[in-house]
Design a protein around this motif. Sequence first.
Motif, PDB file in Angstrom:
ATOM      1  N   LYS A  49      46.917  44.812  39.529  1.00 18.26           N
ATOM      2  CA  LYS A  49      48.206  45.432  39.408  1.00 18.26           C
ATOM      3  C   LYS A  49      48.457  46.246  38.100  1.00 18.26           C
ATOM      4  N   ASP A  50      49.391  47.087  37.975  1.00 16.00           N
ATOM      5  CA  ASP A  50      49.564  47.853  36.494  1.00 16.00           C
ATOM      6  C   ASP A  50      49.733  46.560  35.459  1.00 16.00           C
ATOM      7  N   SER A  51      50.434  45.609  35.885  1.00 16.05           N
ATOM      8  CA  SER A  51      50.836  44.268  34.969  1.00 16.05           C
ATOM      9  C   SER A  51      49.468  43.683  34.523  1.00 16.05           C
ATOM     10  N   GLY A  52      48.214  43.838  35.264  1.00 12.37           N
ATOM     11  CA  GLY A  52      47.029  43.031  34.797  1.00 12.37           C
ATOM     12  C   GLY A  52      46.923  41.935  35.722  1.00 12.37           C
ATOM     13  N   GLU A  53      47.884  41.713  36.694  1.00 11.53           N
ATOM     14  CA  GLU A  53      47.864  40.327  37.590  1.00 11.53           C
ATOM     15  C   GLU A  53      46.986  40.903  38.756  1.00 11.53           C
ATOM     16  N   LEU A  54      45.844  39.772  38.781  1.00 13.64           N
ATOM     17  CA  LEU A  54      44.881  39.943  39.995  1.00 13.64           C
ATOM     18  C   LEU A  54      45.556  39.761  41.489  1.00 13.64           C
ATOM     19  N   ILE A  55      45.167  40.647  42.067  1.00 12.90           N
ATOM     20  CA  ILE A  55      45.532  40.568  43.568  1.00 12.90           C
ATOM     21  C   ILE A  55      44.276  40.080  44.558  1.00 12.90           C
ATOM     22  N   ALA A  56      44.344  38.945  45.209  1.00 18.70           N
ATOM     23  CA  ALA A  56      43.085  38.291  45.711  1.00 18.70           C
ATOM     24  C   ALA A  56      42.766  39.337  46.801  1.00 18.70           C
ATOM     25  N   PRO A  57      41.479  39.287  47.149  1.00 20.35           N
ATOM     26  CA  PRO A  57      40.900  39.849  48.356  1.00 20.35           C
ATOM     27  C   PRO A  57      41.579  39.250  49.847  1.00 20.35           C
ATOM     28  N   SER A  58      41.765  39.894  50.899  1.00 20.35           N
ATOM     29  CA  SER A  58      42.357  39.152  51.983  1.00 20.35           C
ATOM     30  C   SER A  58      41.036  38.875  52.838  1.00 20.35           C
ATOM     31  N   VAL A  59      39.671  39.419  52.391  1.00 22.77           N
ATOM     32  CA  VAL A  59      38.655  39.113  53.386  1.00 22.77           C
ATOM     33  C   VAL A  59      37.761  38.062  52.493  1.00 22.77           C
ATOM     34  N   LYS A  60      36.678  37.440  53.139  1.00 22.97           N
ATOM     35  CA  LYS A  60      35.698  36.561  52.474  1.00 22.97           C
ATOM     36  C   LYS A  60      34.396  36.384  53.118  1.00 22.97           C
ATOM     37  N   ALA A  61      33.419  36.232  52.381  1.00 21.43           N
ATOM     38  CA  ALA A  61      31.876  36.241  53.136  1.00 21.43           C
ATOM     39  C   ALA A  61      31.885  35.614  54.314  1.00 21.43           C
ATOM     40  N   GLY A  62      31.288  36.098  55.328  1.00 22.96           N
ATOM     41  CA  GLY A  62      31.018  35.661  56.651  1.00 22.96           C
ATOM     42  C   GLY A  62      32.224  36.240  57.615  1.00 22.96           C
ATOM     43  N   ASP A  63      33.433  37.025  57.228  1.00 24.09           N
ATOM     44  CA  ASP A  63      34.182  37.450  58.225  1.00 24.09           C
ATOM     45  C   ASP A  63      33.480  38.725  58.653  1.00 24.09           C
ATOM     46  N   ARG A  64      34.155  38.753  60.128  1.00 23.07           N
ATOM     47  CA  ARG A  64      33.739  40.033  60.911  1.00 23.07           C
ATOM     48  C   ARG A  64      34.680  41.029  60.603  1.00 23.07           C
ATOM     49  N   VAL A  65      34.321  42.089  60.658  1.00 18.72           N
ATOM     50  CA  VAL A  65      35.449  43.292  60.182  1.00 18.72           C
ATOM     51  C   VAL A  65      35.169  44.578  61.062  1.00 18.72           C
ATOM     52  N   LEU A  66      36.197  45.255  61.175  1.00 16.37           N
ATOM     53  CA  LEU A  66      36.051  46.636  61.759  1.00 16.37           C
ATOM     54  C   LEU A  66      36.516  47.661  60.562  1.00 16.37           C
ATOM     55  N   PHE A  67      35.584  48.857  60.359  1.00 19.33           N
ATOM     56  CA  PHE A  67      36.003  49.706  59.238  1.00 19.33           C
ATOM     57  C   PHE A  67      35.815  51.163  59.897  1.00 19.33           C
TER      58      PHE A  67
END
Length: 95
Positions: A49-67
């Motif tokens: 974020k602009d404040s420097g706070e980390l936004i954790a990802p919503s996906v993880k290794a091994g997930d099957r996704v559509l893109f």
Amino acid sequence: MAFKPLHDRVLVRRVEGDEKTKGGLIIPDTAKEKPAEGEIVAVGEGARKDSGELIAPSVKAGDRVLFGKWSGTEVTIDGKELLIMKESDILGIIA
């Protein structure tokens, strides 16, 4: 694998689709579209974020996704063709 994406990027391996139609016709390689489905291989630490706070990802290794069809940049790592894309290019997780 010795590759870790930076920030909110993910490394995706395409999952190959069926080589036959539901009616049993075989689809030649030249007529196939690249699949828009894949498996997450590696994930970056997340966006900030602009404040420097980390936004954790919503996906993880091994997930099957559509893109999206034209999402990501094709790269070759350890002889494997993979895609690097931003997490926002991912449309959803396949349960």
